[in-house]
Design a protein around this motif. Structure first.
Motif, short mmCIF file in Angstrom:
data_model
loop_
_atom_site.label_atom_id
_atom_site.label_comp_id
_atom_site.label_asym_id
_atom_site.label_seq_id
_atom_site.Cartn_x
_atom_site.Cartn_y
_atom_site.Cartn_z
N LEU A 134 1.02 4.00 -2.99
CA LEU A 134 0.93 5.65 -2.79
C LEU A 134 2.30 6.41 -3.25
CD1 LEU A 134 -0.40 7.84 -1.65
CD2 LEU A 134 0.67 7.22 0.92
N GLU A 191 0.91 -1.20 0.18
CA GLU A 191 -0.10 0.10 -0.02
C GLU A 191 1.03 1.24 0.07
OE1 GLU A 191 0.69 -0.85 4.23
OE2 GLU A 191 0.24 -2.08 2.50
N ASN A 192 2.10 1.35 0.69
CA ASN A 192 2.90 2.08 0.70
C ASN A 192 3.60 2.42 -0.68
OD1 ASN A 192 2.14 2.70 3.41
ND2 ASN A 192 4.04 2.03 4.07
N CYS A 195 -4.37 11.49 6.29
CA CYS A 195 -4.67 10.36 6.47
C CYS A 195 -5.80 10.11 7.61
CB CYS A 195 -3.35 9.49 7.07
SG CYS A 195 -3.46 7.82 7.66
#
Length: 137
Positions: A13, A9-10, A32
């Motif tokens: 992003l 997920e990082n 966030c």
């Protein structure tokens, strides 16, 4: 950089941010949003000019337009600086972690209901329009 295997997920992003910035489109704010049992804003720790002013302005707008009342932690407190500080320092993006108490809305002194979250999302539009000084839809 994030490891695609350990933190996909990082990595996704970061990929999106880098391609967005390379296309010449600035990213002016990243938030966030998530629930916890406390509910506060967590600004990043940075020397970036006007960052503290902008985050205070964002907090004031959240208070004005939504049911947010919980306040802010000191800059860089807790795990917020991993998200906020990383995006600020690596990409120059103003970033904040907004935690919302999943057990109680302080302003209403009761647990949040589904309608509260829907209303909050709708009111967040006004917050962001004012933050960026845009006309509201």
């Amino acid at each position: 950089p994030a490891d695609e295997q350990l933190a996909p997920e990082n990595a996704a992003l970061e990929y999106w941010i880098e391609h967005h910035l390379q296309s010449g489109k600035p990213i002016n704010l990243a938030m966030c949003l998530h629930n916890d049992s406390g509910g506060q804003l967590h600004p990043g720790l940075t020397n970036k000019p006007d960052y503290a002013y902008k985050m205070k302005r964002l907090e004031d707008l959240l208070r004005r337009h939504t049911w947010f009342t919980e306040g802010s932690q000191p800059p860089g407190c807790g795990g917020a600086d991993v998200f906020s500080g990383g995006l600020i320092e690596r990409y120059g993006i103003d970033t904040i972690v907004a935690e919302y108490n999943a057990e109680r809305i302080a302003k209403f002194n009761r647990p949040p209901l589904h309608w509260d979250w829907i209303t909050y999302g709708r009111k967040l539009v006004a917050v962001l329009c004012d933050y960026f000084e845009l006309s509201q839809p």
